[in-house]
Motif scaffolding. Structure first.
Motif, short mmCIF file in Angstrom:
data_model
loop_
_atom_site.label_atom_id
_atom_site.label_comp_id
_atom_site.label_asym_id
_atom_site.label_seq_id
_atom_site.Cartn_x
_atom_site.Cartn_y
_atom_site.Cartn_z
N THR A 1 -6.88 14.40 25.25
CA THR A 1 -6.35 13.70 26.44
C THR A 1 -6.68 12.25 26.32
N GLY A 2 -5.71 11.35 26.92
CA GLY A 2 -5.99 10.16 26.89
C GLY A 2 -4.89 9.40 25.69
N ARG A 3 -4.83 8.07 25.59
CA ARG A 3 -3.75 7.45 24.87
C ARG A 3 -4.01 7.84 23.30
N PRO A 4 -3.00 8.40 22.57
CA PRO A 4 -3.15 8.71 21.43
C PRO A 4 -3.65 7.61 20.53
N GLN A 5 -4.29 7.83 19.33
CA GLN A 5 -4.85 6.88 18.44
C GLN A 5 -3.75 6.56 17.49
N LEU A 6 -3.62 5.34 17.25
CA LEU A 6 -2.74 4.81 16.33
C LEU A 6 -3.20 5.03 15.00
N ARG A 7 -2.11 5.90 14.07
CA ARG A 7 -2.43 6.14 12.73
C ARG A 7 -1.80 5.28 11.77
N PHE A 8 -1.88 4.95 10.63
CA PHE A 8 -1.05 4.31 9.76
C PHE A 8 0.32 4.73 9.63
N THR A 9 0.71 5.96 9.77
CA THR A 9 2.11 6.50 9.82
C THR A 9 2.80 6.10 10.94
N ASP A 10 2.23 5.78 11.99
CA ASP A 10 2.65 5.49 13.30
C ASP A 10 3.28 4.21 13.34
N VAL A 11 2.72 3.49 12.46
CA VAL A 11 3.11 2.10 12.53
C VAL A 11 4.05 1.59 11.17
N ARG A 12 4.21 2.45 10.50
CA ARG A 12 4.96 2.00 9.23
C ARG A 12 6.36 2.62 9.35
N GLU A 13 7.13 1.79 8.98
CA GLU A 13 8.77 2.17 9.07
C GLU A 13 8.92 2.84 7.98
N THR A 14 9.73 3.88 8.12
CA THR A 14 10.60 4.86 7.05
C THR A 14 12.07 4.40 6.56
N CYS B 1 0.80 -1.30 0.11
CA CYS B 1 0.11 -0.13 -0.13
C CYS B 1 0.89 1.41 0.23
N LEU B 2 1.96 1.31 0.81
CA LEU B 2 2.87 2.54 0.74
C LEU B 2 3.64 2.81 -0.47
N GLY B 3 3.94 1.57 -1.08
CA GLY B 3 4.57 1.69 -2.34
C GLY B 3 3.60 2.37 -3.28
N HIS B 4 2.33 1.89 -3.41
CA HIS B 4 1.40 2.36 -4.37
C HIS B 4 1.22 3.86 -4.12
N ILE B 5 0.87 4.03 -2.67
CA ILE B 5 0.74 5.64 -2.49
C ILE B 5 1.87 6.64 -2.94
N ARG B 6 3.10 6.11 -2.70
CA ARG B 6 4.32 6.78 -2.93
C ARG B 6 4.70 7.11 -4.66
N ARG B 7 4.03 6.11 -5.26
CA ARG B 7 4.01 6.24 -6.73
C ARG B 7 3.14 7.08 -7.31
N MET B 8 2.27 7.76 -6.53
CA MET B 8 1.10 8.51 -7.16
C MET B 8 1.84 9.86 -7.32
N GLU B 9 1.06 10.57 -8.22
CA GLU B 9 1.62 12.28 -8.51
C GLU B 9 1.18 12.80 -7.33
N ASP B 10 2.09 13.99 -7.13
CA ASP B 10 2.05 14.77 -5.97
C ASP B 10 0.52 15.50 -6.06
N GLY B 11 -0.19 15.85 -4.80
CA GLY B 11 -1.21 16.46 -5.17
C GLY B 11 -2.51 15.54 -4.92
N GLY B 12 -2.24 14.16 -4.72
CA GLY B 12 -3.22 13.40 -4.60
C GLY B 12 -3.83 13.14 -3.11
N ILE B 13 -5.05 12.95 -3.09
CA ILE B 13 -5.55 12.98 -1.62
C ILE B 13 -5.05 11.83 -0.85
N PRO B 14 -4.67 10.75 -1.05
CA PRO B 14 -4.04 9.58 -0.20
C PRO B 14 -2.75 10.11 0.13
N LYS B 15 -1.83 10.50 -0.97
CA LYS B 15 -0.64 11.02 -0.55
C LYS B 15 -0.45 11.92 0.17
N ASP B 16 -1.52 13.27 0.26
CA ASP B 16 -1.23 14.36 0.88
C ASP B 16 -1.61 13.88 2.11
#
Length: 93
Positions: free
Chosen positions: A80-93, A52-67
């Motif tokens: 307040t409280g425990r932070p919600q896990l986002r997709f970018t929190d669990v991906r490795e860069t 999924c990350l590879g697909h989004i990375r190859r998208m053109e700039d300005g696309g909603i998923p990439k933004d």
């Protein structure tokens, strides 16, 4: 990994020269990929996430998923409280 390269890879490469592409041979090759993923410790979730990350990375700039993936919040505050896990929190860069 050395045993895998010596035994499995050599057998697959030798046998694949005589194969016609049938479903049975395709399953054998899929077994080979599963073995490599198991040796390297890559789970199915990681594989889906990387695809999924590879697909989004190859998208053109300005696309909603990439933004959304690479975007930052300009202002605001978190709840307040425990932070919600986002997709970018669990991906490795």
């Amino acid at each position: 990994m050395a045993v895998y390269n010596a035994c499995v890879i050599s057998t697959l490469l030798y046998g694949s020269e005589t194969w016609m592409t049938y479903a049975k041979q395709e399953r054998r090759l899929n077994f080979h990929l599963r073995c490599i993923r198991h040796i390297l410790g890559i789970s199915w979730e990681d594989k889906r996430r990387l695809r999924c990350l590879g697909h989004i990375r190859r998208m053109e700039d300005g696309g909603i998923p990439k933004d959304i993936l690479y975007g930052e919040l300009a202002c605001g505050k978190t709840s307040t409280g425990r932070p919600q896990l986002r997709f970018t929190d669990v991906r490795e860069t």
